[in-house]
Write an enzyme that holds these catalytic residues in place. Sequence first.
Site, PDB file in Angstrom:
ATOM      1  N   ARG A  42     -18.971  24.502  -2.060  1.00 32.34           N
ATOM      2  CA  ARG A  42     -18.596  23.092  -1.974  1.00 32.34           C
ATOM      3  C   ARG A  42     -17.614  22.906  -0.811  1.00 32.34           C
ATOM      4  O   ARG A  42     -16.837  23.815  -0.503  1.00 32.34           O
ATOM      5  CB  ARG A  42     -17.926  22.624  -3.276  1.00 32.34           C
ATOM      6  CG  ARG A  42     -17.646  21.120  -3.262  1.00 32.34           C
ATOM      7  CD  ARG A  42     -16.718  20.684  -4.379  1.00 32.34           C
ATOM      8  NE  ARG A  42     -16.369  19.256  -4.216  1.00 32.34           N
ATOM      9  CZ  ARG A  42     -15.360  18.659  -4.812  1.00 32.34           C
ATOM     10  NH1 ARG A  42     -14.560  19.342  -5.613  1.00 32.34           N
ATOM     11  NH2 ARG A  42     -15.130  17.381  -4.609  1.00 32.34           N
ATOM     12  N   HIS A  43     -17.659  21.755  -0.190  1.00 32.73           N
ATOM     13  CA  HIS A  43     -16.776  21.459   0.942  1.00 32.73           C
ATOM     14  C   HIS A  43     -15.293  21.500   0.536  1.00 32.73           C
ATOM     15  O   HIS A  43     -14.945  21.435  -0.650  1.00 32.73           O
ATOM     16  CB  HIS A  43     -17.100  20.083   1.527  1.00 32.73           C
ATOM     17  CG  HIS A  43     -16.913  18.960   0.556  1.00 32.73           C
ATOM     18  ND1 HIS A  43     -15.683  18.425   0.253  1.00 32.73           N
ATOM     19  CD2 HIS A  43     -17.806  18.277  -0.197  1.00 32.73           C
ATOM     20  CE1 HIS A  43     -15.815  17.467  -0.633  1.00 32.73           C
ATOM     21  NE2 HIS A  43     -17.100  17.351  -0.936  1.00 32.73           N
ATOM     22  N   GLY A  44     -14.424  21.567   1.524  1.00 35.88           N
ATOM     23  CA  GLY A  44     -12.985  21.552   1.284  1.00 35.88           C
ATOM     24  C   GLY A  44     -12.486  20.171   0.879  1.00 35.88           C
ATOM     25  O   GLY A  44     -13.203  19.171   0.965  1.00 35.88           O
ATOM     26  N   GLU A  45     -11.244  20.122   0.444  1.00 33.25           N
ATOM     27  CA  GLU A  45     -10.647  18.862   0.001  1.00 33.25           C
ATOM     28  C   GLU A  45     -10.671  17.814   1.120  1.00 33.25           C
ATOM     29  O   GLU A  45     -10.371  18.104   2.274  1.00 33.25           O
ATOM     30  CB  GLU A  45      -9.194  19.101  -0.421  1.00 33.25           C
ATOM     31  CG  GLU A  45      -8.491  17.843  -0.922  1.00 33.25           C
ATOM     32  CD  GLU A  45      -6.995  18.070  -1.109  1.00 33.25           C
ATOM     33  OE1 GLU A  45      -6.575  18.246  -2.263  1.00 33.25           O
ATOM     34  OE2 GLU A  45      -6.256  18.062  -0.087  1.00 33.25           O
ATOM     35  N   GLN A  62      -9.852  13.441   2.198  1.00 38.49           N
ATOM     36  CA  GLN A  62      -8.933  12.341   1.935  1.00 38.49           C
ATOM     37  C   GLN A  62      -9.371  11.538   0.716  1.00 38.49           C
ATOM     38  O   GLN A  62      -8.546  11.143  -0.112  1.00 38.49           O
ATOM     39  CB  GLN A  62      -8.838  11.430   3.165  1.00 38.49           C
ATOM     40  CG  GLN A  62      -7.779  10.347   3.046  1.00 38.49           C
ATOM     41  CD  GLN A  62      -6.377  10.913   2.833  1.00 38.49           C
ATOM     42  OE1 GLN A  62      -5.997  11.904   3.458  1.00 38.49           O
ATOM     43  NE2 GLN A  62      -5.612  10.286   1.950  1.00 38.49           N
ATOM     44  N   ARG A 116     -17.811  16.212   6.395  1.00 35.54           N
ATOM     45  CA  ARG A 116     -16.886  17.060   5.638  1.00 35.54           C
ATOM     46  C   ARG A 116     -17.486  18.428   5.356  1.00 35.54           C
ATOM     47  O   ARG A 116     -16.768  19.434   5.292  1.00 35.54           O
ATOM     48  CB  ARG A 116     -16.469  16.371   4.329  1.00 35.54           C
ATOM     49  CG  ARG A 116     -17.593  16.063   3.340  1.00 35.54           C
ATOM     50  CD  ARG A 116     -17.063  15.193   2.211  1.00 35.54           C
ATOM     51  NE  ARG A 116     -18.008  14.869   1.147  1.00 35.54           N
ATOM     52  CZ  ARG A 116     -18.859  13.855   1.173  1.00 35.54           C
ATOM     53  NH1 ARG A 116     -18.933  13.074   2.243  1.00 35.54           N
ATOM     54  NH2 ARG A 116     -19.643  13.613   0.130  1.00 35.54           N
ATOM     55  N   GLU A 169     -24.690  15.046  -0.787  1.00 31.70           N
ATOM     56  CA  GLU A 169     -24.182  14.696  -2.110  1.00 31.70           C
ATOM     57  C   GLU A 169     -25.050  13.602  -2.735  1.00 31.70           C
ATOM     58  O   GLU A 169     -25.822  12.928  -2.052  1.00 31.70           O
ATOM     59  CB  GLU A 169     -22.726  14.224  -1.988  1.00 31.70           C
ATOM     60  CG  GLU A 169     -22.051  13.835  -3.301  1.00 31.70           C
ATOM     61  CD  GLU A 169     -21.969  14.960  -4.318  1.00 31.70           C
ATOM     62  OE1 GLU A 169     -23.044  15.386  -4.801  1.00 31.70           O
ATOM     63  OE2 GLU A 169     -20.852  15.395  -4.648  1.00 31.70           O
TER      64      GLU A 169
END
Length: 210
Positions: free
Chosen positions: A13-16, A18, A63, A87
């Site tokens: 999964r992508h990073g955090e 905003q 992202r 997604e």
Amino acid sequence: MNNEKKVTLYFIRHGETQYNVEKRMQGFCDSPLTEKGILQARSVGKGLTDIHFEAAYASDSQRVLDTAKYAIGDRDIPLSVDTRLKEMNFGVFESLLPQEISEQYGNALETLFSLELDASAPEGESYSQLFARTEQAVEEIVKKHESKGGNVLIFSHGVTIGNYIIQLTNSKEFTIHENCSVTVVSYLNGKRVIETVADTSFQEKGKKDL
């Protein structure tokens, strides 16, 4: 005689981002990685350096592409973009806060999170539609690599990966996939084995080595 060899997929999964921080619905819409998200991506990449990867695939969301870039770093791993790894489309919920959705659409968010296969946000896609495109992409990736075998990276999204695992296992329990967690699924002779789900140990290991 079957010449197919084992293909092991590492879903990340992508990073955090905003919007993750702000708790906004983020499907087809996008927001940049935070500094923490960049660190998560670099950490998981570092934690996976002992594993040789034949190739990497990523959703076309920025992202995810940025996560892949930071995770791969200077390793010679060819990266391909596949829009089917995107997604879930949250339709009219995109970029809204849960409170805003509740105010405008009542309990529609609860209906979506019921995980019923035909559940969807208004003007969005259902879990079954999401699985169909994810499965199509994964099957093509496996087919591409099954003659040689090996490990493959797939950079994607929390609901996309979680939904894929749920429908492979016919489960009703959704596991939260934290940012840059790793889910490993191996494929051989038409059989799929789920090795690990939402594993954060690679990220934790890599962070110590940065």
